[in-house]
Design an enzyme around this catalytic site. Structure first.
Site, mmCIF file in Angstrom:
data_model
loop_
_atom_site.group_PDB
_atom_site.id
_atom_site.type_symbol
_atom_site.label_atom_id
_atom_site.label_comp_id
_atom_site.label_asym_id
_atom_site.label_seq_id
_atom_site.Cartn_x
_atom_site.Cartn_y
_atom_site.Cartn_z
ATOM 1 N N ARG A 34 -4.269 -7.826 -1.337
ATOM 2 C CA ARG A 34 -5.177 -6.810 -1.895
ATOM 3 C C ARG A 34 -5.229 -6.888 -3.422
ATOM 4 O O ARG A 34 -6.290 -6.706 -4.032
ATOM 5 C CB ARG A 34 -4.739 -5.413 -1.438
ATOM 6 C CG ARG A 34 -5.764 -4.351 -1.767
ATOM 7 C CD ARG A 34 -5.540 -3.048 -1.026
ATOM 8 N NE ARG A 34 -6.766 -2.259 -1.032
ATOM 9 C CZ ARG A 34 -6.888 -1.061 -1.582
ATOM 10 N NH1 ARG A 34 -5.849 -0.491 -2.146
ATOM 11 N NH2 ARG A 34 -8.041 -0.441 -1.554
ATOM 12 N N HIS A 38 -8.691 -7.346 -5.395
ATOM 13 C CA HIS A 38 -9.192 -6.358 -6.361
ATOM 14 C C HIS A 38 -9.260 -6.925 -7.771
ATOM 15 O O HIS A 38 -10.058 -6.465 -8.587
ATOM 16 C CB HIS A 38 -8.331 -5.091 -6.323
ATOM 17 C CG HIS A 38 -8.734 -4.161 -5.230
ATOM 18 N ND1 HIS A 38 -8.602 -2.802 -5.304
ATOM 19 C CD2 HIS A 38 -9.291 -4.400 -4.022
ATOM 20 C CE1 HIS A 38 -9.046 -2.241 -4.179
ATOM 21 N NE2 HIS A 38 -9.458 -3.202 -3.387
ATOM 22 N N HIS A 162 -8.498 -7.370 6.778
ATOM 23 C CA HIS A 162 -7.906 -6.136 7.319
ATOM 24 C C HIS A 162 -7.083 -6.381 8.581
ATOM 25 O O HIS A 162 -6.639 -5.439 9.214
ATOM 26 C CB HIS A 162 -8.993 -5.062 7.517
ATOM 27 C CG HIS A 162 -9.425 -4.458 6.209
ATOM 28 N ND1 HIS A 162 -10.521 -3.641 6.080
ATOM 29 C CD2 HIS A 162 -8.897 -4.552 4.953
ATOM 30 C CE1 HIS A 162 -10.647 -3.273 4.805
ATOM 31 N NE2 HIS A 162 -9.681 -3.825 4.105
ATOM 32 N N TRP A 178 -4.483 -1.593 10.861
ATOM 33 C CA TRP A 178 -5.647 -1.950 11.671
ATOM 34 C C TRP A 178 -5.223 -2.608 12.993
ATOM 35 O O TRP A 178 -5.933 -2.544 13.969
ATOM 36 C CB TRP A 178 -6.544 -2.927 10.909
ATOM 37 C CG TRP A 178 -7.320 -2.355 9.777
ATOM 38 C CD1 TRP A 178 -8.619 -1.918 9.858
ATOM 39 C CD2 TRP A 178 -6.939 -2.168 8.419
ATOM 40 N NE1 TRP A 178 -9.034 -1.480 8.619
ATOM 41 C CE2 TRP A 178 -8.032 -1.615 7.715
ATOM 42 C CE3 TRP A 178 -5.749 -2.415 7.700
ATOM 43 C CZ2 TRP A 178 -7.996 -1.312 6.353
ATOM 44 C CZ3 TRP A 178 -5.709 -2.108 6.344
ATOM 45 C CH2 TRP A 178 -6.816 -1.560 5.688
HETATM 46 FE FE1 DDH Z 1 -9.417 -3.702 1.982
HETATM 47 N N1 DDH Z 1 -8.761 -1.760 1.988
HETATM 48 N N2 DDH Z 1 -11.307 -3.060 1.777
HETATM 49 N N3 DDH Z 1 -10.021 -5.602 1.816
HETATM 50 N N4 DDH Z 1 -7.489 -4.268 2.068
HETATM 51 C C1 DDH Z 1 -7.469 -1.327 2.130
HETATM 52 C C2 DDH Z 1 -6.368 -2.108 2.334
HETATM 53 C C3 DDH Z 1 -6.401 -3.491 2.322
HETATM 54 C C4 DDH Z 1 -11.749 -1.768 1.760
HETATM 55 C C5 DDH Z 1 -10.940 -0.639 1.666
HETATM 56 C C6 DDH Z 1 -9.560 -0.660 1.825
HETATM 57 C C7 DDH Z 1 -11.305 -6.019 1.682
HETATM 58 C C8 DDH Z 1 -12.429 -5.230 1.836
HETATM 59 C C9 DDH Z 1 -12.426 -3.855 1.872
HETATM 60 C C10 DDH Z 1 -7.078 -5.583 2.069
HETATM 61 C C11 DDH Z 1 -7.834 -6.702 1.795
HETATM 62 C C12 DDH Z 1 -9.212 -6.695 1.655
HETATM 63 C C13 DDH Z 1 -7.441 0.096 2.060
HETATM 64 C C14 DDH Z 1 -6.208 0.957 2.150
HETATM 65 C C15 DDH Z 1 -8.737 0.512 1.864
HETATM 66 C C16 DDH Z 1 -9.235 1.946 1.725
HETATM 67 C C17 DDH Z 1 -5.497 0.976 0.787
HETATM 68 C C18 DDH Z 1 -4.231 1.805 0.793
HETATM 69 O O1 DDH Z 1 -4.309 2.995 1.133
HETATM 70 O O2 DDH Z 1 -3.179 1.248 0.464
HETATM 71 C C19 DDH Z 1 -13.186 -1.726 1.852
HETATM 72 C C20 DDH Z 1 -14.033 -0.471 1.837
HETATM 73 C C21 DDH Z 1 -13.597 -3.023 1.952
HETATM 74 C C22 DDH Z 1 -14.985 -3.500 2.160
HETATM 75 O O3 DDH Z 1 -15.948 -2.720 1.858
HETATM 76 C C23 DDH Z 1 -15.285 -4.622 2.765
HETATM 77 C C24 DDH Z 1 -11.344 -7.423 1.361
HETATM 78 C C25 DDH Z 1 -12.632 -8.201 1.089
HETATM 79 C C26 DDH Z 1 -10.043 -7.847 1.343
HETATM 80 C C27 DDH Z 1 -9.518 -9.217 1.062
HETATM 81 O O4 DDH Z 1 -8.385 -9.389 0.784
HETATM 82 C C28 DDH Z 1 -10.393 -10.389 1.150
HETATM 83 C C29 DDH Z 1 -5.659 -5.623 2.385
HETATM 84 C C30 DDH Z 1 -4.828 -6.901 2.542
HETATM 85 C C31 DDH Z 1 -5.232 -4.312 2.547
HETATM 86 C C32 DDH Z 1 -3.840 -3.816 2.895
HETATM 87 C C33 DDH Z 1 -3.094 -3.449 1.652
HETATM 88 C C34 DDH Z 1 -1.720 -2.909 1.909
HETATM 89 O O5 DDH Z 1 -1.113 -2.422 0.948
HETATM 90 O O6 DDH Z 1 -1.213 -2.959 3.033
#
Ligand code: DDH
Length: 291
Positions: A34, A38, A162, A178
């Protein structure tokens, strides 16, 4: 301390930082992925602003964005690696950590090239609001990801990240993993998205998500429910997205290949290279600051 440019030594030290018995599901892998996403996902093709160059999350403007809540944990986990290899930039370290984590959790090899700069170019700073809002739907996903230059297939492939990790109530407000094994990279996210009966659920903090609990589990063995974000569910209600959800649910190898391509592309946003892959260095061309 390693020799400058020894990325294999950095990779090894990132691997050593992954195992975290007392943290979440025992691994820093998901939060590293993540962090990488980001750091890069603020990019805007039209204005050529944002992206991983500059490692902007070190500063309040980007690091304090509510969308980045919790990522300070990932940055702190990587600090010992930076201390051992002070020559690597933060922007290279954070993106490489995502690539190493995907691989270590059983995912594909993602192509990664070094050369990002930590130089902060004022003219490239992204405003807040560039990262997706999980409470929205398909139009919003297109608005956000087309801005970075991605198409519908790539949006769905990226969403497959996810498979990893979880929502945290004290970070995004969403809660739960998930999939059942959130530290193993697979296409399970797509299979569960398609095949389980997801129930709209309002959490005690008022946040709305979709949950699934196994109805056959004995009451005393109830597991933590699985969850989907509203944005995840929107991949089902849009026919162009749904097509790819089905393909990736059916074909793990196709998903791995497409994920490797698109994650690699994400981490390159805004990085200018010559035809040998070397970064074209624009530091100090415009007035910038490093604080
Ligand atoms: Fe995500 N994401 N993500 N995400 N994401 C969250 C957690 C993780 C969205 C929202 C959230 C991607 C796309 C989207 C990962 C990777 C990727 C969380 C929860 C939210 C909310 C965060 C928390 O509470 O800690 C949304 C909306 C989108 C979208 O619109 C498509 C993408 C593109 C990626 C990527 O890596 C390519 C990962 C890994 C997590 C888990 C993090 C953790 O600490 O565990």
């Amino acid at each position: 301390m390693s020799q400058s440019g020894d990325y294999d030594a950095v990779r090894k030290d990132i691997v050593a930082q992954l195992k975290k018995p007392d943290y979440d599901d025992g691994s820093a892998g998901p939060v590293f992925v993540r962090l990488a996403w980001h750091s890069a996902g603020t990019y805007d093709v039209a204005s050529d602003t944002g992206g991983s160059n500059g490692a902007g999350m070190r500063y309040e403007a980007e690091g304090g964005d509510p969308a980045n809540a919790g990522l300070q944990v990932a940055r702190a986990f990587l600090e010992p690696v930076k201390e051992r290899h002070p020559w690597i930039t933060y922007s290279d370290l954070w993106t490489l950590a995502g690539v190493v984590a995907v691989k270590e959790m059983g995912g594909p090899d993602v192509k990664w090239l070094p050369g990002r700069t930590d130089f902060v170019d004022d003219s490239k700073l992204p405003p807040r609001g560039r990262l997706p809002d999980a409470a929205q739907g398909a139009d919003h996903l297109r608005h956000i990801f087309y801005r970075m230059g991605f198409n519908d297939q790539e949006i769905v492939a990226l969403s497959g990240a996810h498979n990893l990790g979880r929502g945290h109530k004290d970070r995004s407000g969403f809660d739960g993993p998930w999939v059942n094994n959130p530290t193993r990279f697979s296409n399970q996210y797509f299979r569960l998205l398609l095949n389980l009966e997801w129930k709209p659920t309002t959490l005690s903090n008022g946040v709305k998500q979709f949950n699934y609990s196994d109805p056959d589990a004995p009451a005393d063995e109830k597991e933590e429910p699985l969850m989907m974000l509203p944005t995840d569910m929107s991949l089902l209600s849009d026919s162009s997205f749904l097509l790819w959800v089905k393909k990736y649910a059916d074909d793990k190898d196709l998903f791995f290949q497409h994920f490797a391509d698109v994650f690699g592309k994400l981490l390159e946003l805004g990085i200018k290279r010559d035809d040998k892959g070397s970064v074209i260095n624009t530091d100090n061309v415009r007035g910038g600051y490093v604080s």
